[in-house]
Write an enzyme that holds these catalytic residues in place. Sequence first.
Site, PDB file in Angstrom:
ATOM      1  N   HIS A 218       0.820  -1.211   0.000  1.00 57.90           N
ATOM      2  CA  HIS A 218       0.000   0.000   0.000  1.00 57.90           C
ATOM      3  C   HIS A 218       0.858   1.267   0.000  1.00 57.90           C
ATOM      4  CE1 HIS A 218      -3.376   2.550   1.857  1.00 57.90           C
ATOM      5  NE2 HIS A 218      -3.886   2.065   0.744  1.00 57.90           N
ATOM      6  N   LYS A 220       3.123   4.437  -1.143  1.00 60.31           N
ATOM      7  CA  LYS A 220       3.091   5.403  -2.246  1.00 60.31           C
ATOM      8  C   LYS A 220       4.236   6.377  -2.018  1.00 60.31           C
ATOM      9  CE  LYS A 220      -1.850   4.975  -1.646  1.00 60.31           C
ATOM     10  NZ  LYS A 220      -1.692   4.310  -0.327  1.00 60.31           N
ATOM     11  N   ASP A 225      16.748  11.224  -7.521  1.00 59.30           N
ATOM     12  CA  ASP A 225      18.176  11.518  -7.372  1.00 59.30           C
ATOM     13  C   ASP A 225      18.669  11.425  -5.935  1.00 59.30           C
ATOM     14  OD1 ASP A 225      18.440  11.875 -10.073  1.00 59.30           O
ATOM     15  OD2 ASP A 225      18.332  14.064 -10.017  1.00 59.30           O
ATOM     16  N   HIS A 397      -9.887  10.806   1.595  1.00 65.14           N
ATOM     17  CA  HIS A 397      -8.967   9.671   1.645  1.00 65.14           C
ATOM     18  C   HIS A 397      -7.726  10.008   2.465  1.00 65.14           C
ATOM     19  CE1 HIS A 397      -6.125   6.654  -0.268  1.00 65.14           C
ATOM     20  NE2 HIS A 397      -7.161   5.893   0.034  1.00 65.14           N
ATOM     21  N   LYS A 399      -5.043  10.750   5.561  1.00 67.24           N
ATOM     22  CA  LYS A 399      -4.664  10.035   6.779  1.00 67.24           C
ATOM     23  C   LYS A 399      -3.689  10.905   7.575  1.00 67.24           C
ATOM     24  CE  LYS A 399      -4.194   6.889   3.068  1.00 67.24           C
ATOM     25  NZ  LYS A 399      -5.501   6.383   2.977  1.00 67.24           N
ATOM     26  N   ASP A 404      -1.225  16.318  20.821  1.00 71.26           N
ATOM     27  CA  ASP A 404      -0.815  17.425  21.688  1.00 71.26           C
ATOM     28  C   ASP A 404      -0.142  18.562  20.926  1.00 71.26           C
ATOM     29  OD1 ASP A 404      -1.896  16.130  23.831  1.00 71.26           O
ATOM     30  OD2 ASP A 404       0.002  15.445  24.677  1.00 71.26           O
TER      31      ASP A 404
END
Length: 479
Positions: A218, A220, A225, A397, A399, A404
């Site tokens: 999953h 991404k 370079d 979508h 996340k 704190d």
Amino acid sequence: VLLVSYHCLRIRREPTSALLWIFLTWSFPLIGATLFLCFGLYRLSDKGWEKQRADQQLLKATKTLERDGTTGLITYWKNLRERPVSPPAHETVHEIDRALDGISPEFPLMGGNRVKLLVTGDETYPAMLEAINAAEHHIHLQSFIISPDSVGKHFLETLARKAESGVTVRILFDRFGSTHAVWKGLFRHYRNTPNLHLQGWTQANFIKREFQINLRNHRKTMVVDGHTAFLGGINLSKENRTENIREPDQDYHFMINGPVVHEIQYSFLRDWHFMTGDDPDILLDKNHFPTIDPCGASAARLLTSGPTQTEMEAVADTFFSAVSAAEHNLVAVTPYFVPTLDILQAFRSAALRGVDVQLVLPEKNNHVYTGLASRSLYDELLHAGVKIYERKPPFMHAKAMLVDDAVAIVGTANLDVRSLKLNYETNLVIYDPQFVYDMRQACNFEIQNSQQIDPQAWAARPIHHRLLENFFALFTPIL
């Protein structure tokens, strides 16, 4: 049926999951056993899953190069990793970082990084394409989904042109997530492009007795370079970009510069080595790990997770530690919320001890069954004092977890069983007041575009809603 029952009892798993598989298999022997082969065998076997062995082989090659002194990059990288970096003087930061020392000791805290938030593909794709066009030596791209649409084709065309110009391009895609592109022959079109290397990540090979279609990569990421990296939740798909009057899916990605780029690079090379078996001496080329000067104020740790012995449930342990460490406020943004019981209890416990806990979920989920299972958990969360917000369309979508106003956890992992136990995931844990502030503003934007769940109104919802939610909650262990 007996073999499935034996496997469920031989390897300890959550009782509800084990009972569900045993009941399903005894009730529907052929269908149940087939489903178990595909989705239930998430533990490793010596013959079927050798990711951990491949990781150790690359690590051994790394140490050999360092010992032989055949290249300066390994010594430089080793010194960089061993250079002491102290986390900011904040009690919550110290508690979480101390937990990470045990959860993920192979990835140390790296200072001097710059992390920039990119929202949706409208900001992410231009930044990625600019980096691709500026590449001089190599581009390493990894994505769960590469769609056979305008976005996926544009990226592959751009990468192919860079490869033809002499830049080495490695592309790793998940064959399950990119099923449509595989079926439509998108990748076959580029197989003979010079310097362009394409590799699909797959866990299913019936000849080798591998049935692990439930284990997916999953991640991404993209590294250009060895100096610039991208990481986050955005796949290569037109759903993430404004199209005519359609708004893009709401999602976060991050452009990263600084020493932690080397950690992202090494994570990619581990996955690439596992799938291709390429010579470690080639993968550990000095140009993949150039000298990087500090360029920002972010202290960051890479956090990888997957169904191997060394990374098993690392993300789950980190989320649990972060929620448990919260003293004042906690914000969690996730598209899928069907966590393990201990993390669910940690959310409730934090709210009960007075922490301002805010949970942001999409109002309309792209996986209806997961959205319904999530809603089955609202009652106990609301009763404990957790504030739940449902983000209005477009689909969210994104996340992120903020603790704190001092710690940000961002990347690819969702708060669901699949990300916590099954998928290969990559996250960053970042200590930087300015970055956390920027993330807080992004989360506030999601909250402002959300409807807060009223506990009394929720308790009075129709009974058929409750029945449907609780029905799909039964499948939480395998969602």
